[in-house]
Design a protein around this motif. Structure first.
Motif, PDB file in Angstrom:
ATOM      1  N   VAL A  34     -14.096 -10.862  26.352  1.00 42.44           N
ATOM      2  CA  VAL A  34     -12.538 -11.078  26.261  1.00 42.44           C
ATOM      3  C   VAL A  34     -13.192 -12.246  24.908  1.00 42.44           C
ATOM      4  O   VAL A  34     -13.346 -13.035  25.638  1.00 42.44           O
ATOM      5  CB  VAL A  34     -11.349 -11.275  26.742  1.00 42.44           C
ATOM      6  CG1 VAL A  34     -10.148 -10.916  25.572  1.00 42.44           C
ATOM      7  CG2 VAL A  34     -11.412  -9.911  27.767  1.00 42.44           C
ATOM      8  N   ASP A  35     -13.113 -12.074  24.497  1.00 39.74           N
ATOM      9  CA  ASP A  35     -12.873 -13.037  22.481  1.00 39.74           C
ATOM     10  C   ASP A  35     -14.306 -13.643  22.687  1.00 39.74           C
ATOM     11  O   ASP A  35     -14.597 -14.562  22.649  1.00 39.74           O
ATOM     12  CB  ASP A  35     -11.508 -13.949  22.800  1.00 39.74           C
ATOM     13  CG  ASP A  35     -10.620 -13.608  22.737  1.00 39.74           C
ATOM     14  OD1 ASP A  35     -10.022 -12.924  21.929  1.00 39.74           O
ATOM     15  OD2 ASP A  35      -9.435 -14.119  23.266  1.00 39.74           O
ATOM     16  N   ARG A  36     -14.893 -13.140  23.091  1.00 43.02           N
ATOM     17  CA  ARG A  36     -16.781 -13.187  23.480  1.00 43.02           C
ATOM     18  C   ARG A  36     -16.672 -13.801  24.362  1.00 43.02           C
ATOM     19  O   ARG A  36     -17.897 -14.992  24.925  1.00 43.02           O
ATOM     20  CB  ARG A  36     -17.159 -14.074  22.757  1.00 43.02           C
ATOM     21  CG  ARG A  36     -18.141 -13.090  21.699  1.00 43.02           C
ATOM     22  CD  ARG A  36     -18.046 -13.827  20.279  1.00 43.02           C
ATOM     23  NE  ARG A  36     -19.075 -12.193  19.456  1.00 43.02           N
ATOM     24  CZ  ARG A  36     -19.653 -11.257  18.856  1.00 43.02           C
ATOM     25  NH1 ARG A  36     -20.791 -11.544  19.720  1.00 43.02           N
ATOM     26  NH2 ARG A  36     -19.898 -11.096  17.798  1.00 43.02           N
ATOM     27  N   THR A  37     -15.941 -14.935  25.566  1.00 42.10           N
ATOM     28  CA  THR A  37     -15.918 -15.038  26.735  1.00 42.10           C
ATOM     29  C   THR A  37     -16.083 -14.094  28.197  1.00 42.10           C
ATOM     30  O   THR A  37     -15.341 -13.235  28.254  1.00 42.10           O
ATOM     31  CB  THR A  37     -14.576 -15.493  27.805  1.00 42.10           C
ATOM     32  OG1 THR A  37     -14.346 -16.669  26.261  1.00 42.10           O
ATOM     33  CG2 THR A  37     -14.302 -16.496  28.372  1.00 42.10           C
ATOM     34  N   SER A  38     -17.271 -14.182  28.964  1.00 42.07           N
ATOM     35  CA  SER A  38     -17.851 -13.379  29.896  1.00 42.07           C
ATOM     36  C   SER A  38     -16.561 -13.570  30.935  1.00 42.07           C
ATOM     37  O   SER A  38     -16.080 -14.888  32.284  1.00 42.07           O
ATOM     38  CB  SER A  38     -18.678 -13.728  30.587  1.00 42.07           C
ATOM     39  OG  SER A  38     -18.894 -13.269  31.945  1.00 42.07           O
ATOM     40  N   LEU A  39     -15.457 -12.615  31.194  1.00 39.93           N
ATOM     41  CA  LEU A  39     -15.324 -12.859  32.568  1.00 39.93           C
ATOM     42  C   LEU A  39     -15.205 -12.755  33.977  1.00 39.93           C
ATOM     43  O   LEU A  39     -15.291 -13.617  35.201  1.00 39.93           O
ATOM     44  CB  LEU A  39     -13.897 -11.886  32.210  1.00 39.93           C
ATOM     45  CG  LEU A  39     -13.014 -11.428  30.848  1.00 39.93           C
ATOM     46  CD1 LEU A  39     -11.945 -10.136  31.124  1.00 39.93           C
ATOM     47  CD2 LEU A  39     -13.009 -12.962  31.432  1.00 39.93           C
ATOM     48  N   ALA A  40     -17.074 -12.118  34.659  1.00 38.86           N
ATOM     49  CA  ALA A  40     -17.250 -12.460  35.462  1.00 38.86           C
ATOM     50  C   ALA A  40     -18.092 -14.240  35.361  1.00 38.86           C
ATOM     51  O   ALA A  40     -18.219 -14.505  36.407  1.00 38.86           O
ATOM     52  CB  ALA A  40     -19.055 -11.448  35.200  1.00 38.86           C
ATOM     53  N   ARG A  41     -18.184 -14.440  34.062  1.00 39.54           N
ATOM     54  CA  ARG A  41     -19.515 -16.309  35.051  1.00 39.54           C
ATOM     55  C   ARG A  41     -17.639 -17.117  34.865  1.00 39.54           C
ATOM     56  O   ARG A  41     -17.793 -17.812  35.566  1.00 39.54           O
ATOM     57  CB  ARG A  41     -19.149 -16.578  33.395  1.00 39.54           C
ATOM     58  CG  ARG A  41     -20.773 -16.040  32.835  1.00 39.54           C
ATOM     59  CD  ARG A  41     -22.072 -15.873  33.527  1.00 39.54           C
ATOM     60  NE  ARG A  41     -22.475 -15.337  34.667  1.00 39.54           N
ATOM     61  CZ  ARG A  41     -22.867 -14.360  34.420  1.00 39.54           C
ATOM     62  NH1 ARG A  41     -21.502 -13.759  33.405  1.00 39.54           N
ATOM     63  NH2 ARG A  41     -23.750 -13.397  35.254  1.00 39.54           N
ATOM     64  N   ALA A 109      -9.115  -1.393  35.642  1.00 46.22           N
ATOM     65  CA  ALA A 109     -10.126  -1.998  36.153  1.00 46.22           C
ATOM     66  C   ALA A 109     -11.652  -1.789  36.212  1.00 46.22           C
ATOM     67  O   ALA A 109     -12.087  -1.310  36.569  1.00 46.22           O
ATOM     68  CB  ALA A 109      -9.362  -1.525  37.653  1.00 46.22           C
ATOM     69  N   ARG A 110     -11.491  -2.935  36.098  1.00 43.49           N
ATOM     70  CA  ARG A 110     -13.539  -2.985  36.022  1.00 43.49           C
ATOM     71  C   ARG A 110     -14.689  -3.854  37.056  1.00 43.49           C
ATOM     72  O   ARG A 110     -13.090  -4.802  37.034  1.00 43.49           O
ATOM     73  CB  ARG A 110     -14.055  -2.858  34.629  1.00 43.49           C
ATOM     74  CG  ARG A 110     -13.147  -1.658  33.551  1.00 43.49           C
ATOM     75  CD  ARG A 110     -14.359  -2.404  32.958  1.00 43.49           C
ATOM     76  NE  ARG A 110     -15.544  -2.007  32.482  1.00 43.49           N
ATOM     77  CZ  ARG A 110     -16.495  -1.612  32.310  1.00 43.49           C
ATOM     78  NH1 ARG A 110     -16.064   0.067  31.764  1.00 43.49           N
ATOM     79  NH2 ARG A 110     -18.077  -1.751  31.548  1.00 43.49           N
ATOM     80  N   LEU A 111     -15.438  -3.294  37.921  1.00 43.00           N
ATOM     81  CA  LEU A 111     -16.143  -4.005  38.526  1.00 43.00           C
ATOM     82  C   LEU A 111     -16.536  -5.295  37.185  1.00 43.00           C
ATOM     83  O   LEU A 111     -17.539  -4.660  36.519  1.00 43.00           O
ATOM     84  CB  LEU A 111     -16.990  -3.481  39.766  1.00 43.00           C
ATOM     85  CG  LEU A 111     -18.427  -4.366  40.352  1.00 43.00           C
ATOM     86  CD1 LEU A 111     -17.349  -4.830  41.324  1.00 43.00           C
ATOM     87  CD2 LEU A 111     -19.382  -3.513  40.842  1.00 43.00           C
ATOM     88  N   VAL A 112     -17.088  -6.426  38.025  1.00 45.30           N
ATOM     89  CA  VAL A 112     -17.397  -7.815  36.493  1.00 45.30           C
ATOM     90  C   VAL A 112     -18.853  -8.633  38.201  1.00 45.30           C
ATOM     91  O   VAL A 112     -17.927  -8.524  38.566  1.00 45.30           O
ATOM     92  CB  VAL A 112     -16.859  -8.361  35.886  1.00 45.30           C
ATOM     93  CG1 VAL A 112     -15.520  -7.634  35.078  1.00 45.30           C
ATOM     94  CG2 VAL A 112     -15.615  -9.166  36.767  1.00 45.30           C
ATOM     95  N   GLY A 113     -19.152  -8.855  36.928  1.00 49.92           N
ATOM     96  CA  GLY A 113     -20.225  -9.714  38.199  1.00 49.92           C
ATOM     97  C   GLY A 113     -21.364  -9.337  38.384  1.00 49.92           C
ATOM     98  O   GLY A 113     -22.436  -9.431  39.117  1.00 49.92           O
TER      99      GLY A 113
END
Length: 163
Positions: A34-41, A109-113
């Motif tokens: 989102v806004d090129r920000t990694s939600l996993a990170r 909902a989505r799995l991240v990481g």
């Protein structure tokens, strides 16, 4: 097949997958940007539950009438426990966030990481203590410690998500 039909066939599924997410969201195999920000990170470096507020969200409109233009935020929550299917019941997943106080879109909902090669299966997600939630399609190998990114309508305070 016309060029218009081909374009619609290719774009429609992608557009449907982004429905409910903040503007500027990109979905990858193992992350949500989102806004090129990694939600996993973000989930790796900060405790959950965590709220990501997109850059363009108008935070001055909290507790006011939103109309049709409510901003979208994203809640990151760890899976506290996941149990396999029992009899005819769906699999079960419990989160570390109390989602009872926000307009969460759990079906998105989505799995991240991590990416999962497993097929999607129905899980009953428990968004608040003692309360069963909707059935959501998540990877069959969902397990304790996984992180879910969940879009939410409106602004959410991280303190409101604590159990």
């Amino acid at each position: 097949m016309s060029l218009t039909t081909l374009f619609t066939t290719l774009v429609h599924p992608r557009h449907a997958a982004l429905e409910g997410w903040p503007d500027g969201t990109e979905l990858t195999g193992d992350d949500v940007l989102v806004d090129r920000t990694s939600l996993a990170r973000l989930a790796e470096h900060y405790p959950t539950p965590r709220v990501y507020v997109p850059v363009g969200a108008d935070v001055t409109r909290v507790d006011r009438y939103w109309g049709d233009a409510a901003p979208r935020t994203v809640v990151l929550a760890h899976v506290v426990d996941a149990v396999p299917r029992l009899g005819d019941d769906a699999r079960q997943a419990w989160l570390d966030a109390d989602l009872g106080g926000c307009a969460v879109l759990l079906d998105r909902a989505r799995l991240v990481g991590r990416s999962s090669p497993e097929p999607l299966r129905p899980f009953t997600v428990h968004p608040a203590p003692g309360r069963g939630g909707p059935v959501v399609r998540l990877p069959r190998d969902l397990r304790r410690g996984d992180v879910l990114a969940i879009p939410c309508a409106g602004l959410v305070e991280a303190a409101d998500l604590l159990r």
